[in-house]
Design a protein around this motif. Sequence first.
Motif, short mmCIF file in Angstrom:
data_model
loop_
_atom_site.label_atom_id
_atom_site.label_comp_id
_atom_site.label_asym_id
_atom_site.label_seq_id
_atom_site.Cartn_x
_atom_site.Cartn_y
_atom_site.Cartn_z
N VAL A 278 0.86 -1.18 0.00
CA VAL A 278 0.00 0.00 0.00
C VAL A 278 0.90 1.24 0.00
O VAL A 278 1.69 1.45 0.91
CB VAL A 278 -0.93 0.00 1.23
CG1 VAL A 278 -1.78 1.25 1.24
CG2 VAL A 278 -1.80 -1.24 1.23
N ILE A 279 0.75 2.06 -1.03
CA ILE A 279 1.59 3.26 -1.19
C ILE A 279 1.00 4.44 -0.43
O ILE A 279 1.72 5.23 0.18
CB ILE A 279 1.74 3.60 -2.68
CG1 ILE A 279 2.47 2.47 -3.39
CG2 ILE A 279 2.46 4.92 -2.87
CD1 ILE A 279 2.48 2.60 -4.88
N TYR A 280 -0.33 4.55 -0.46
CA TYR A 280 -1.02 5.71 0.14
C TYR A 280 -2.34 5.23 0.72
O TYR A 280 -3.03 4.40 0.12
CB TYR A 280 -1.26 6.77 -0.94
CG TYR A 280 -1.86 8.06 -0.43
CD1 TYR A 280 -1.07 9.01 0.18
CD2 TYR A 280 -3.21 8.32 -0.59
CE1 TYR A 280 -1.61 10.20 0.64
CE2 TYR A 280 -3.76 9.50 -0.14
CZ TYR A 280 -2.95 10.44 0.47
OH TYR A 280 -3.49 11.62 0.92
N LEU A 281 -2.71 5.77 1.88
CA LEU A 281 -3.94 5.39 2.55
C LEU A 281 -4.64 6.64 3.05
O LEU A 281 -4.02 7.49 3.67
CB LEU A 281 -3.60 4.46 3.74
CG LEU A 281 -4.74 3.81 4.47
CD1 LEU A 281 -5.50 2.87 3.54
CD2 LEU A 281 -4.22 3.03 5.65
N GLY B 129 3.44 6.20 2.37
CA GLY B 129 4.51 5.28 2.74
C GLY B 129 5.85 5.67 2.16
O GLY B 129 5.93 6.43 1.20
N LYS B 130 6.89 5.11 2.76
CA LYS B 130 8.26 5.32 2.26
C LYS B 130 8.95 3.97 2.15
O LYS B 130 9.67 3.61 3.06
CB LYS B 130 9.03 6.24 3.21
CG LYS B 130 8.51 7.64 3.25
CD LYS B 130 9.35 8.47 4.19
CE LYS B 130 8.80 9.88 4.28
NZ LYS B 130 9.56 10.71 5.19
N PRO B 131 8.77 3.18 1.18
CA PRO B 131 7.90 3.31 0.03
C PRO B 131 6.46 2.81 0.28
O PRO B 131 5.54 3.15 -0.44
CB PRO B 131 8.57 2.43 -1.03
CG PRO B 131 9.20 1.33 -0.24
CD PRO B 131 9.64 2.00 1.05
N TYR B 132 6.27 1.96 1.33
CA TYR B 132 4.94 1.41 1.60
C TYR B 132 4.50 1.76 3.02
O TYR B 132 5.32 1.93 3.91
CB TYR B 132 4.92 -0.11 1.42
CG TYR B 132 5.43 -0.54 0.07
CD1 TYR B 132 4.78 -0.15 -1.09
CD2 TYR B 132 6.57 -1.31 -0.06
CE1 TYR B 132 5.25 -0.53 -2.34
CE2 TYR B 132 7.04 -1.70 -1.29
CZ TYR B 132 6.37 -1.30 -2.43
OH TYR B 132 6.84 -1.68 -3.67
#
Length: 104
Positions: A39-42, A51-54
């Motif tokens: 998940v990248i963005y929530l 996230g950085k990256p997730y």
Amino acid sequence: MYAIVYFNGKQYKVEKDQVIYTEKVKDVDPGNQVVLDKVIYLSKDEEKKAGKPYVDGAKVITEVVEHGKDRKVKIIKFKGRKNYRREKGHRQEYTALKIKEIEG
């Protein structure tokens, strides 16, 4: 509430009860669950996590609805005055995933 997930080399913006069409996922039968944990963005109401990256601890639970083939795409080659014509077709296989739950 929505999330942006990374799956099969592509990014998808998903919401609950949405159906997304991805490239074919092998070894998964219709009715089984697939967990998307990249998940990248929530985004929940006012709360947003990038996230950085997730995003840590976030995941999206999906259910496989079906496997199928997309509509045919025609590929045509043509050279004028040379009597050269070639026509080909391609149908991309896909997997339909229904978003059951977004956890984070």
